[in-house]
Design a protein around this motif. Sequence first.
Motif, PDB file in Angstrom:
ATOM      1  N   GLY B  97      -2.814  -1.277  10.611  1.00  0.00           N
ATOM      2  CA  GLY B  97      -2.192  -2.243   9.708  1.00  0.00           C
ATOM      3  C   GLY B  97      -2.461  -1.901   8.254  1.00  0.00           C
ATOM      4  O   GLY B  97      -1.582  -2.029   7.400  1.00  0.00           O
ATOM      5  N   ALA B  98      -3.680  -1.430   7.976  1.00  0.00           N
ATOM      6  CA  ALA B  98      -4.048  -1.048   6.608  1.00  0.00           C
ATOM      7  C   ALA B  98      -3.568   0.365   6.276  1.00  0.00           C
ATOM      8  O   ALA B  98      -3.764   0.835   5.160  1.00  0.00           O
ATOM      9  N   ARG B  99      -2.983   1.017   7.274  1.00  0.00           N
ATOM     10  CA  ARG B  99      -2.414   2.367   7.134  1.00  0.00           C
ATOM     11  C   ARG B  99      -3.463   3.396   6.715  1.00  0.00           C
ATOM     12  O   ARG B  99      -3.234   4.250   5.854  1.00  0.00           O
ATOM     13  N   TYR B 198      -2.408   4.656  -2.297  1.00  0.00           N
ATOM     14  CA  TYR B 198      -3.041   3.448  -2.853  1.00  0.00           C
ATOM     15  C   TYR B 198      -4.499   3.444  -2.421  1.00  0.00           C
ATOM     16  O   TYR B 198      -4.804   3.715  -1.278  1.00  0.00           O
ATOM     17  N   PRO B 205      -7.766  -2.732  -9.647  1.00  0.00           N
ATOM     18  CA  PRO B 205      -7.834  -3.616  -8.479  1.00  0.00           C
ATOM     19  C   PRO B 205      -6.472  -4.151  -8.033  1.00  0.00           C
ATOM     20  O   PRO B 205      -5.597  -4.412  -8.858  1.00  0.00           O
ATOM     21  N   HIS B 206      -6.317  -4.260  -6.716  1.00  0.00           N
ATOM     22  CA  HIS B 206      -5.128  -4.867  -6.127  1.00  0.00           C
ATOM     23  C   HIS B 206      -5.567  -5.713  -4.943  1.00  0.00           C
ATOM     24  O   HIS B 206      -6.690  -5.599  -4.477  1.00  0.00           O
ATOM     25  N   LEU B 207      -4.642  -6.533  -4.465  1.00  0.00           N
ATOM     26  CA  LEU B 207      -4.887  -7.328  -3.265  1.00  0.00           C
ATOM     27  C   LEU B 207      -4.505  -6.492  -2.049  1.00  0.00           C
ATOM     28  O   LEU B 207      -3.354  -6.073  -1.928  1.00  0.00           O
ATOM     29  N   PHE B 208      -5.459  -6.250  -1.153  1.00  0.00           N
ATOM     30  CA  PHE B 208      -5.160  -5.489   0.066  1.00  0.00           C
ATOM     31  C   PHE B 208      -5.263  -6.396   1.291  1.00  0.00           C
ATOM     32  O   PHE B 208      -6.284  -7.056   1.489  1.00  0.00           O
ATOM     33  N   GLY B 209      -4.232  -6.398   2.103  1.00  0.00           N
ATOM     34  CA  GLY B 209      -4.288  -7.096   3.390  1.00  0.00           C
ATOM     35  C   GLY B 209      -4.486  -8.591   3.300  1.00  0.00           C
ATOM     36  O   GLY B 209      -5.003  -9.201   4.226  1.00  0.00           O
ATOM     37  N   SER B 210      -4.082  -9.182   2.205  1.00  0.00           N
ATOM     38  CA  SER B 210      -4.295 -10.623   2.078  1.00  0.00           C
ATOM     39  C   SER B 210      -3.178 -11.390   2.783  1.00  0.00           C
ATOM     40  O   SER B 210      -2.313 -10.809   3.407  1.00  0.00           O
ATOM     41  N   PHE B 217       6.393 -11.042   4.023  1.00  0.00           N
ATOM     42  CA  PHE B 217       6.729  -9.726   4.544  1.00  0.00           C
ATOM     43  C   PHE B 217       5.882  -9.220   5.716  1.00  0.00           C
ATOM     44  O   PHE B 217       5.864  -8.035   5.970  1.00  0.00           O
ATOM     45  N   TRP B 221       6.161  -5.468   7.255  1.00  0.00           N
ATOM     46  CA  TRP B 221       5.084  -4.472   7.313  1.00  0.00           C
ATOM     47  C   TRP B 221       4.877  -3.966   8.735  1.00  0.00           C
ATOM     48  O   TRP B 221       4.569  -2.802   8.944  1.00  0.00           O
TER      49      TRP B 221
END
Lengths: 94, 395
Positions: B97-99, B198, B205-210, B217, B221
């Motif tokens: 899922g997190a690739r 990524y 910083p980014h939001l991952f898997g939230s 979506f 995904w």
Amino acid sequence: MFEGYKDLPEVPMTWDTTEVNKTGGWRTVKPVLDPEKCNKCYICWKFCPEVAIIVDDEQKEVPVIDYVHCKGCAICAEECPKKAIIMVSESIED
Amino acid sequence: MLAKKVITGNYASSYGAKLARVQVIAAYPITPQTSVVEKIADFVADGEMETQYVKVESEHSAMAACITASQTGARTFTATSAHGLTLMHEMLIWASGARTPVVMTNVNRAMAPPWSVWADHLDSVAQRDTGWIQYYCESVQEVLDTIITAYKVSEDREVLLPALLTLDAFYLSHTYETVDMPDQDKVDEFLPPFDPPYKLDVDDPHLFGSLSFPHQFYMEWRYQIKEAMGRARDKILQVDKEYEKIFGRSHGGLLDLYRCDDAEVVLVAAGTMASTIREVVDQYRNQGYKIGLARLRVFRPFPAQEMRELAKKVDVIGVLDRSYSFGYGGAFFAETGGSLYNIPEKPVLKNYVVGIGGRDVTPKTVEGIFNNAISLQEKGLDKEIEWIELKEGGK
């Protein structure tokens, strides 16, 4: 900004940071800090799992609680050695 | 210069990870996998391998460590078996899922109770819906080569999916074979450092898997993973060819066909029993029987296209499953059948359940299966699912 699978990055993510998640509305109890009792040890800041306690690098000011993100877990109140943080009920009127 | 070494399947995994210059290893022991991470510990202790060797408290943590390290841009590896793999189940779904293109060796071992440490495919077959590429290896050389090619496939931006290599317990994990060791410089050229699009990065910083709401979506995904798994099919074939060009070896892509060209009866099988089947195919071919082997080298993505091509040409397909799904036959059988349902000309399809819990699949076992499968050409299907060499008792 995304419309469908063709626009999405491969990884499930957004370009924003977690600041966009305004989790303050989850609270049923709210931490209130008494600046008179606080010794600015910043232990509350170390323990806060949501980074919702804002401190200054100089360690001169008392911490400020970010109520937009604080979920009211009360860990800060539990850890405060001076009992300077108390949890009070959120009221609907507020 | 070509170097040869006599090593086990497990050590081939360790050497593969070393040649791939893996940067983070999560290590947790379980029989019969332990010697994979033990050997890597030797490499690190002897200064032959530069890697972060993380000793974790469970397999669940091992996979969590690999996922997060991979998200920072590190090439990661771990190894496990049976109960270790099934304990990872939640994190396996997270990895795809997190690739994150984690590569892992799983030594196929039966699931308890009763306890058994011997070859059985249930542990990895039960992970078929987790979004991992799955390779079933037949030889020690294949293990080594597949670790290297698996990174190349998984880290490709068109794929970005984790990969599981499986080795039959003891038959492959602990059997010594002569292996050609690829030259490190050539491997470096073939497999450049991992560079994900990524990253977890404190400076960016980014939001991952939230959280993704139903109107957002999540569904899209999941669809992207499905698309990536489809592209992995072509990528595996392409990388297999590239590897062959440089190192002189191919292991058959997704469905490794042996003497299938004019075959009338073909057995589909995965793992080490394929070697036994090759021997029997040769013997029967000498007697004039038109039989062949289709080794299921890659179970995920499922080689549906290859199965359909094969099915058009043959009278009987016998699918050997070294595990049983308590739904409808073994999973290899069910999926082979599923892939063939919508083609107009279908061969007879039968499921042979064999070698459960490490029971030896001998040439005699395979002869019995071929004799039955050949008989189906004349008489048609006798029994759709049959457990082979099952001790009946009851007298």
